[in-house]
Design a protein around this motif. Structure first.
Motif, PDB file in Angstrom:
ATOM      1  N   LEU A  47       0.231   5.058  -5.245  1.00  0.00           N
ATOM      2  CA  LEU A  47       0.911   5.693  -4.112  1.00  0.00           C
ATOM      3  C   LEU A  47       2.381   5.943  -4.417  1.00  0.00           C
ATOM      4  N   ARG A  48       3.005   4.966  -5.089  1.00  0.00           N
ATOM      5  CA  ARG A  48       4.422   5.162  -5.424  1.00  0.00           C
ATOM      6  C   ARG A  48       4.585   6.302  -6.428  1.00  0.00           C
ATOM      7  N   GLN A  49       3.699   6.366  -7.425  1.00  0.00           N
ATOM      8  CA  GLN A  49       3.785   7.438  -8.420  1.00  0.00           C
ATOM      9  C   GLN A  49       3.608   8.809  -7.758  1.00  0.00           C
ATOM     10  N   LEU A  50       2.628   8.890  -6.867  1.00  0.00           N
ATOM     11  CA  LEU A  50       2.413  10.156  -6.152  1.00  0.00           C
ATOM     12  C   LEU A  50       3.655  10.506  -5.338  1.00  0.00           C
ATOM     13  N   HIS A  51       4.210   9.502  -4.684  1.00  0.00           N
ATOM     14  CA  HIS A  51       5.399   9.735  -3.864  1.00  0.00           C
ATOM     15  C   HIS A  51       6.577  10.167  -4.728  1.00  0.00           C
ATOM     16  N   ASP A  52       6.751   9.529  -5.881  1.00  0.00           N
ATOM     17  CA  ASP A  52       7.882   9.857  -6.759  1.00  0.00           C
ATOM     18  C   ASP A  52       7.801  11.297  -7.254  1.00  0.00           C
ATOM     19  N   HIS A  53       6.580  11.775  -7.524  1.00  0.00           N
ATOM     20  CA  HIS A  53       6.415  13.113  -8.106  1.00  0.00           C
ATOM     21  C   HIS A  53       6.392  14.223  -7.056  1.00  0.00           C
ATOM     22  N   ILE A  54       5.761  13.957  -5.916  1.00  0.00           N
ATOM     23  CA  ILE A  54       5.693  14.998  -4.873  1.00  0.00           C
ATOM     24  C   ILE A  54       5.988  14.384  -3.499  1.00  0.00           C
ATOM     25  N   VAL A  58       3.657  13.756   0.008  1.00  0.00           N
ATOM     26  CA  VAL A  58       3.098  12.419   0.242  1.00  0.00           C
ATOM     27  C   VAL A  58       3.836  11.652   1.344  1.00  0.00           C
ATOM     28  N   SER A  59       5.162  11.766   1.365  1.00  0.00           N
ATOM     29  CA  SER A  59       5.941  10.970   2.318  1.00  0.00           C
ATOM     30  C   SER A  59       5.551  11.219   3.786  1.00  0.00           C
ATOM     31  N   PRO A  60       5.426  12.481   4.225  1.00  0.00           N
ATOM     32  CA  PRO A  60       5.047  12.706   5.631  1.00  0.00           C
ATOM     33  C   PRO A  60       3.696  12.088   5.979  1.00  0.00           C
ATOM     34  N   GLN A  61       2.749  12.117   5.023  1.00  0.00           N
ATOM     35  CA  GLN A  61       1.425  11.552   5.286  1.00  0.00           C
ATOM     36  C   GLN A  61       1.507  10.029   5.424  1.00  0.00           C
ATOM     37  N   MET A  62       2.320   9.387   4.564  1.00  0.00           N
ATOM     38  CA  MET A  62       2.477   7.938   4.656  1.00  0.00           C
ATOM     39  C   MET A  62       3.136   7.559   5.982  1.00  0.00           C
ATOM     40  N   LYS A  63       4.148   8.332   6.380  1.00  0.00           N
ATOM     41  CA  LYS A  63       4.880   8.007   7.616  1.00  0.00           C
ATOM     42  C   LYS A  63       4.031   8.235   8.860  1.00  0.00           C
ATOM     43  N   ARG A  64       3.107   9.180   8.785  1.00  0.00           N
ATOM     44  CA  ARG A  64       2.260   9.457   9.957  1.00  0.00           C
ATOM     45  C   ARG A  64       1.150   8.422  10.125  1.00  0.00           C
ATOM     46  N   ASN A  65       0.829   7.720   9.044  1.00  0.00           N
ATOM     47  CA  ASN A  65      -0.273   6.761   9.094  1.00  0.00           C
ATOM     48  C   ASN A  65       0.171   5.490   9.828  1.00  0.00           C
ATOM     49  N   LYS A  66      -0.345   5.286  11.029  1.00  0.00           N
ATOM     50  CA  LYS A  66       0.095   4.173  11.883  1.00  0.00           C
ATOM     51  C   LYS A  66      -0.326   2.809  11.335  1.00  0.00           C
ATOM     52  N   GLU A  67      -1.331   2.791  10.463  1.00  0.00           N
ATOM     53  CA  GLU A  67      -1.819   1.506   9.937  1.00  0.00           C
ATOM     54  C   GLU A  67      -1.011   1.024   8.738  1.00  0.00           C
ATOM     55  N   PHE A  68      -0.278   1.937   8.101  1.00  0.00           N
ATOM     56  CA  PHE A  68       0.402   1.580   6.849  1.00  0.00           C
ATOM     57  C   PHE A  68       1.444   0.472   7.039  1.00  0.00           C
ATOM     58  N   PRO A  69       2.298   0.536   8.098  1.00  0.00           N
ATOM     59  CA  PRO A  69       3.253  -0.564   8.287  1.00  0.00           C
ATOM     60  C   PRO A  69       2.569  -1.923   8.399  1.00  0.00           C
ATOM     61  N   LYS A  70       1.461  -1.986   9.171  1.00  0.00           N
ATOM     62  CA  LYS A  70       0.744  -3.259   9.329  1.00  0.00           C
ATOM     63  C   LYS A  70       0.191  -3.733   7.994  1.00  0.00           C
ATOM     64  N   ALA A  71      -0.345  -2.772   7.220  1.00  0.00           N
ATOM     65  CA  ALA A  71      -0.927  -3.132   5.926  1.00  0.00           C
ATOM     66  C   ALA A  71       0.141  -3.664   4.976  1.00  0.00           C
ATOM     67  N   LEU A  72       1.285  -2.990   4.935  1.00  0.00           N
ATOM     68  CA  LEU A  72       2.371  -3.424   4.047  1.00  0.00           C
ATOM     69  C   LEU A  72       2.928  -4.789   4.472  1.00  0.00           C
ATOM     70  N   ALA A  73       3.070  -4.974   5.793  1.00  0.00           N
ATOM     71  CA  ALA A  73       3.586  -6.252   6.294  1.00  0.00           C
ATOM     72  C   ALA A  73       2.625  -7.390   5.962  1.00  0.00           C
ATOM     73  N   ASP A  87       6.622  -2.120  -6.005  1.00  0.00           N
ATOM     74  CA  ASP A  87       6.197  -0.856  -5.390  1.00  0.00           C
ATOM     75  C   ASP A  87       5.982  -1.023  -3.893  1.00  0.00           C
ATOM     76  N   GLY A  88       5.464  -2.187  -3.501  1.00  0.00           N
ATOM     77  CA  GLY A  88       5.236  -2.445  -2.076  1.00  0.00           C
ATOM     78  C   GLY A  88       6.533  -2.455  -1.301  1.00  0.00           C
ATOM     79  N   PHE A  89       7.550  -3.139  -1.840  1.00  0.00           N
ATOM     80  CA  PHE A  89       8.854  -3.184  -1.169  1.00  0.00           C
ATOM     81  C   PHE A  89       9.471  -1.787  -1.095  1.00  0.00           C
ATOM     82  N   LEU A  90       9.327  -1.024  -2.185  1.00  0.00           N
ATOM     83  CA  LEU A  90       9.926   0.315  -2.194  1.00  0.00           C
ATOM     84  C   LEU A  90       9.234   1.235  -1.183  1.00  0.00           C
ATOM     85  N   LEU A  91       7.911   1.134  -1.089  1.00  0.00           N
ATOM     86  CA  LEU A  91       7.184   1.973  -0.128  1.00  0.00           C
ATOM     87  C   LEU A  91       7.513   1.565   1.309  1.00  0.00           C
ATOM     88  N   ILE A  92       7.745   0.268   1.541  1.00  0.00           N
ATOM     89  CA  ILE A  92       8.191  -0.151   2.871  1.00  0.00           C
ATOM     90  C   ILE A  92       9.488   0.577   3.213  1.00  0.00           C
TER      91      ILE A  92
END
Length: 279
Positions: A47-54, A58-73, A87-92
């Motif tokens: 996910l970080r590699q995809l985010h870094d390249h495009i 990728v970023s809008p899709q990650m931000k729209r996903n309501k479950e991602f914050p809970k998963a990362l936490a 990578d987890g800290f950076l994506l947070i």
């Protein structure tokens, strides 16, 4: 990451098209398999590699996903910090907003971020963690419920947080400089951290940096914050032990008081300091 060719970029843009659901699918797998640390780390790396390249895709899709914050936490709070991927800290930091993470900001989450300060060696990731802590702190007020201020007074890694605040203010390039300064002011204003949180040499450096920045900035909001932090340092119990650059500060505050082109709030802070006769 490394530069990619036009064909690879085109392929990445195709597979991450929202209609294919790849990003959401990876986040779902991450959430479902969060107990498996190696698989979780691999998914986050992709996910970080995809985010870094495009990032624009990728970023809008990650931000729209309501479950991602809970998963990362859940990921950073349920595994030993030594196993958690940077990578987890950076994506947070990429998807973080105090609103989006409101359900997961608690003592465990905050302490896990502080835990990371001891093991993260990547400067980008390290500064990202500190920036998140600053944003959480800004929401918390000055009471004992402020999770970040409480950690500053108790967590063994608070020292790294103190050093980084000083470093970021010295660098002066952060988009979130106003938030960083507000957090620093709160640290000096909070009873449990008003004394002893910064080492003597750090306090001297702070005074040097703030004196320089007050003179260099044309931003009224930042100037007032610089002056308020200077005032908080002067009023702190630690200042009487160092009495660093008292003449320069006295000169600065006198100049500000008599400069009618400056905003009233800056002049009021300067007046208040001089009235206390601590310089």
């Amino acid at each position: 990451g490394a530069e990619i060719g036009a064909e690879v970029r085109e392929w990445l843009e195709t597979i991450t098209n929202e209609e294919f659901g790849l990003v959401d699918s990876m986040i779902k797998n991450f959430l479902d398999q969060s107990d498996l640390i190696e698989l979780s780390n691999s998914l986050l790396r992709i996910l970080r590699q995809l985010h870094d390249h495009i990032p624009e895709r990728v970023s809008p899709q990650m931000k729209r996903n309501k479950e991602f914050p809970k998963a990362l936490a859940k990921y950073i709070t349920s595994h030993p910090v030594s196993d958690v991927s940077g990578d987890g800290f950076l994506l947070i930091s990429e998807v973080f907003s105090t609103e989006g993470f409101s359900d997961v900001i608690n003592e465990s989450f905050t302490n896990s971020l502080f835990d990371g300060l001891d093991v993260i060696k990547d400067n980008q990731v390290f500064n990202a963690i500190v920036t998140i802590l600053v944003l959480i702190e800004n929401q918390g007020g000055l009471e004992s419920e402020n999770l970040v201020l409480r950690a500053c007074s108790q967590h063994p890694n608070a020292r790294y947080f103190a050093e980084t605040l000083l470093h970021l203010i010295n660098r002066g390039e952060e988009e979130s400089m106003e938030d960083i300064l507000k957090c620093t002011l709160d640290v000096f204003s909070y009873k449990e951290t008003s004394s002893g949180f910064f080492y003597t040499n750090d306090l001297k450096s702070f005074i040097d940096i703030l004196l320089r920045n007050v003179g260099n900035t044309s931003d009224q909001v930042l100037r007032v914050l610089y002056l308020k932090i200077l005032r908080a340092i002067i009023f702190s119990p630690d200042f009487s032990k160092i009495r660093h650059r008292t003449f320069d500060m006295s000169e600065l505050f006198n100049e500000i008081i008599f400069n009618e082109e400056l905003d009233q709030e800056s002049r009021d802070v300067a007046q208040n300091v001089l009235e206390q006769d601590l310089l």
